[in-house]
Design a protein around this motif. Structure first.
Motif, PDB file in Angstrom:
ATOM      1  N   SER A   1      68.281  91.168 -26.323  1.00 41.84           N
ATOM      2  CA  SER A   1      69.704  90.948 -26.623  1.00 41.84           C
ATOM      3  C   SER A   1      70.421  92.240 -26.979  1.00 41.84           C
ATOM      4  N   GLY A   2      69.694  93.339 -27.037  1.00 39.78           N
ATOM      5  CA  GLY A   2      70.291  94.619 -27.397  1.00 39.78           C
ATOM      6  C   GLY A   2      70.300  94.888 -28.891  1.00 39.78           C
ATOM      7  N   ARG A   3      69.642  94.014 -29.682  1.00 43.95           N
ATOM      8  CA  ARG A   3      69.574  94.226 -31.133  1.00 43.95           C
ATOM      9  C   ARG A   3      68.598  95.354 -31.438  1.00 43.95           C
ATOM     10  N   ARG A   4      69.022  96.257 -32.329  1.00 38.47           N
ATOM     11  CA  ARG A   4      68.195  97.399 -32.730  1.00 38.47           C
ATOM     12  C   ARG A   4      67.349  97.031 -33.931  1.00 38.47           C
ATOM     13  N   MET A   5      66.136  97.574 -33.931  1.00 36.67           N
ATOM     14  CA  MET A   5      65.264  97.430 -35.095  1.00 36.67           C
ATOM     15  C   MET A   5      64.354  98.653 -35.126  1.00 36.67           C
ATOM     16  N   PRO A   6      63.867  99.010 -36.309  1.00 42.08           N
ATOM     17  CA  PRO A   6      62.966 100.152 -36.380  1.00 42.08           C
ATOM     18  C   PRO A   6      61.623  99.836 -35.710  1.00 42.08           C
ATOM     19  N   PHE A   7      61.097 100.788 -34.978  1.00 39.75           N
ATOM     20  CA  PHE A   7      59.815 100.647 -34.303  1.00 39.75           C
ATOM     21  C   PHE A   7      58.729 100.199 -35.280  1.00 39.75           C
ATOM     22  N   GLY A   8      58.708 100.768 -36.475  1.00 40.63           N
ATOM     23  CA  GLY A   8      57.692 100.436 -37.474  1.00 40.63           C
ATOM     24  C   GLY A   8      57.725  98.992 -37.935  1.00 40.63           C
ATOM     25  N   ALA A   9      58.884  98.321 -37.800  1.00 40.56           N
ATOM     26  CA  ALA A   9      58.980  96.916 -38.209  1.00 40.56           C
ATOM     27  C   ALA A   9      58.124  96.016 -37.318  1.00 40.56           C
ATOM     28  N   LEU A  10      57.784  96.482 -36.121  1.00 39.67           N
ATOM     29  CA  LEU A  10      57.015  95.671 -35.179  1.00 39.67           C
ATOM     30  C   LEU A  10      55.564  95.484 -35.619  1.00 39.67           C
ATOM     31  N   PHE A  11      55.066  96.386 -36.449  1.00 36.01           N
ATOM     32  CA  PHE A  11      53.666  96.306 -36.871  1.00 36.01           C
ATOM     33  C   PHE A  11      53.512  96.465 -38.375  1.00 36.01           C
ATOM     34  N   ARG A  12      54.561  96.225 -39.109  1.00 36.17           N
ATOM     35  CA  ARG A  12      54.526  96.357 -40.571  1.00 36.17           C
ATOM     36  C   ARG A  12      53.661  95.292 -41.224  1.00 36.17           C
ATOM     37  N   GLU A  13      53.661  94.076 -40.673  1.00 36.57           N
ATOM     38  CA  GLU A  13      52.950  92.953 -41.283  1.00 36.57           C
ATOM     39  C   GLU A  13      51.532  92.755 -40.768  1.00 36.57           C
ATOM     40  N   ARG A  14      51.270  93.130 -39.508  1.00 38.37           N
ATOM     41  CA  ARG A  14      49.938  92.932 -38.943  1.00 38.37           C
ATOM     42  C   ARG A  14      49.717  93.914 -37.803  1.00 38.37           C
TER      43      ARG A  14
ATOM     44  N   ALA B   1      43.626  85.931 -34.035  1.00 33.18           N
ATOM     45  CA  ALA B   1      43.159  87.286 -34.337  1.00 33.18           C
ATOM     46  C   ALA B   1      44.136  88.040 -35.246  1.00 33.18           C
ATOM     47  N   ASN B   2      45.275  87.416 -35.559  1.00 33.26           N
ATOM     48  CA  ASN B   2      46.319  88.036 -36.372  1.00 33.26           C
ATOM     49  C   ASN B   2      46.768  89.379 -35.773  1.00 33.26           C
ATOM     50  N   VAL B   3      46.991  89.340 -34.451  1.00 35.71           N
ATOM     51  CA  VAL B   3      47.409  90.520 -33.697  1.00 35.71           C
ATOM     52  C   VAL B   3      48.649  90.160 -32.891  1.00 35.71           C
ATOM     53  N   THR B   4      49.555  91.118 -32.786  1.00 42.10           N
ATOM     54  CA  THR B   4      50.748  90.962 -31.972  1.00 42.10           C
ATOM     55  C   THR B   4      50.586  91.815 -30.718  1.00 42.10           C
ATOM     56  N   LEU B   5      50.992  91.288 -29.583  1.00 44.48           N
ATOM     57  CA  LEU B   5      50.988  92.034 -28.330  1.00 44.48           C
ATOM     58  C   LEU B   5      52.426  92.409 -28.015  1.00 44.48           C
ATOM     59  N   ILE B   6      52.658  93.708 -27.827  1.00 44.10           N
ATOM     60  CA  ILE B   6      54.022  94.215 -27.630  1.00 44.10           C
ATOM     61  C   ILE B   6      54.047  95.141 -26.425  1.00 44.10           C
ATOM     62  N   VAL B   7      55.038  94.951 -25.559  1.00 45.35           N
ATOM     63  CA  VAL B   7      55.290  95.880 -24.453  1.00 45.35           C
ATOM     64  C   VAL B   7      56.590  96.607 -24.769  1.00 45.35           C
ATOM     65  N   ILE B   8      56.581  97.921 -24.542  1.00 42.08           N
ATOM     66  CA  ILE B   8      57.797  98.724 -24.721  1.00 42.08           C
ATOM     67  C   ILE B   8      58.066  99.469 -23.426  1.00 42.08           C
ATOM     68  N   GLY B   9      59.266  99.290 -22.924  1.00 40.81           N
ATOM     69  CA  GLY B   9      59.718 100.012 -21.737  1.00 40.81           C
ATOM     70  C   GLY B   9      60.707 101.086 -22.156  1.00 40.81           C
ATOM     71  N   GLN B  10      61.173 101.857 -21.184  1.00 40.60           N
ATOM     72  CA  GLN B  10      62.100 102.930 -21.532  1.00 40.60           C
ATOM     73  C   GLN B  10      63.322 102.894 -20.616  1.00 40.60           C
ATOM     74  N   SER B  11      63.919 101.693 -20.538  1.00 37.20           N
ATOM     75  CA  SER B  11      65.120 101.510 -19.736  1.00 37.20           C
ATOM     76  C   SER B  11      66.176 100.825 -20.600  1.00 37.20           C
ATOM     77  N   SER B  12      67.198 100.331 -19.966  1.00 39.27           N
ATOM     78  CA  SER B  12      68.206  99.546 -20.664  1.00 39.27           C
ATOM     79  C   SER B  12      67.604  98.187 -21.039  1.00 39.27           C
TER      80      SER B  12
END
Length: 196
Positions: free
Chosen positions: A45-58, A91-102
């Motif tokens: 949706s274009g919402r910004r969040m800090p990269f570190g928030a993605l793995f702060r909890e697990r 497993a208490n793991v999050t799977l995240i993909v990060i791209g570098q486009s819009s």
């Protein structure tokens, strides 16, 4: 003034037997600088969040793809899409993909690959740069990975076709940016890197 880059992510994971790692070596566990954790990523949706928030909890397996038109990345993410959410939750793991486009390219990429886990973009490639991910075209044999089904010719043709027939004609990221995979967690360090 830009922050200095961390040590480059250079360890290639392949089907070949790797030499044993020195646990005190540079690629075993490297601290994730606070400046990197504070860099923004955007959701679909274009919402910004800090990269570190993605793995702060697990713990999180974070896959940085080259770009959304990269056929090897597309095929790899298609395989990641097959991982059941219940397996990750147990497993208490999050799977995240990060791209570098819009961020506009996230939804079409998810529809194309069937990927339903977390996905974000780093449109300015600041995280890629700070982590020292390489730039440059490297042609590797797609036969080395069970995740890559296309050969270089067919894969490149399909990528080009998707570029010219898509609603937004662009490369969906820097075509020479390399990606990689990191395991990140609340302890703010990363381990086990893989270059695409």
């Amino acid at each position: 003034m830009a922050a200095p880059a961390l040590a480059p992510v250079t360890r290639q994971v392949s089907g070949q037997t790797a030499a044993a790692r020195d646990p005190s070596g540079p690629d075993h566990r490297q601290p994730l600088a606070a400046a990197v954790a504070e860099l923004p990523v955007l959701d679909a949706s274009g919402r910004r969040m800090p990269f570190g928030a993605l793995f702060r909890e697990r713990r999180a397996v974070v896959v940085f793809v080259r770009h959304f038109l990269c056929y090897t990345c597309k095929e790899y993410v298609e395989d990641l899409a097959k991982i059941p959410k219940s397996f990750l939750q147990e497993a208490n793991v999050t799977l995240i993909v990060i791209g570098q486009s819009s961020y506009h390219h996230i939804e079409p990429f998810c529809k194309l690959t069937g990927y339903c886990h977390e996905i974000y973009v780093d449109p300015e490639r600041e995280i890629y740069k700070r982590l020292g991910m390489k730039r440059g075209e490297e042609i590797t044999s797609s036969g080395q990975s069970p995740h890559v089904k296309s050969n270089i010719l067919l894969g490149s043709i399909w990528s080009l076709w998707r570029a010219v027939t898509g609603p937004l004609f662009d490369f969906q990221g820097d075509p020479v940016q390399q990606g990689g995979t990191l395991i990140l967690g609340p302890e703010s360090s990363y381990e086990v890197s893989q270059k695409f």
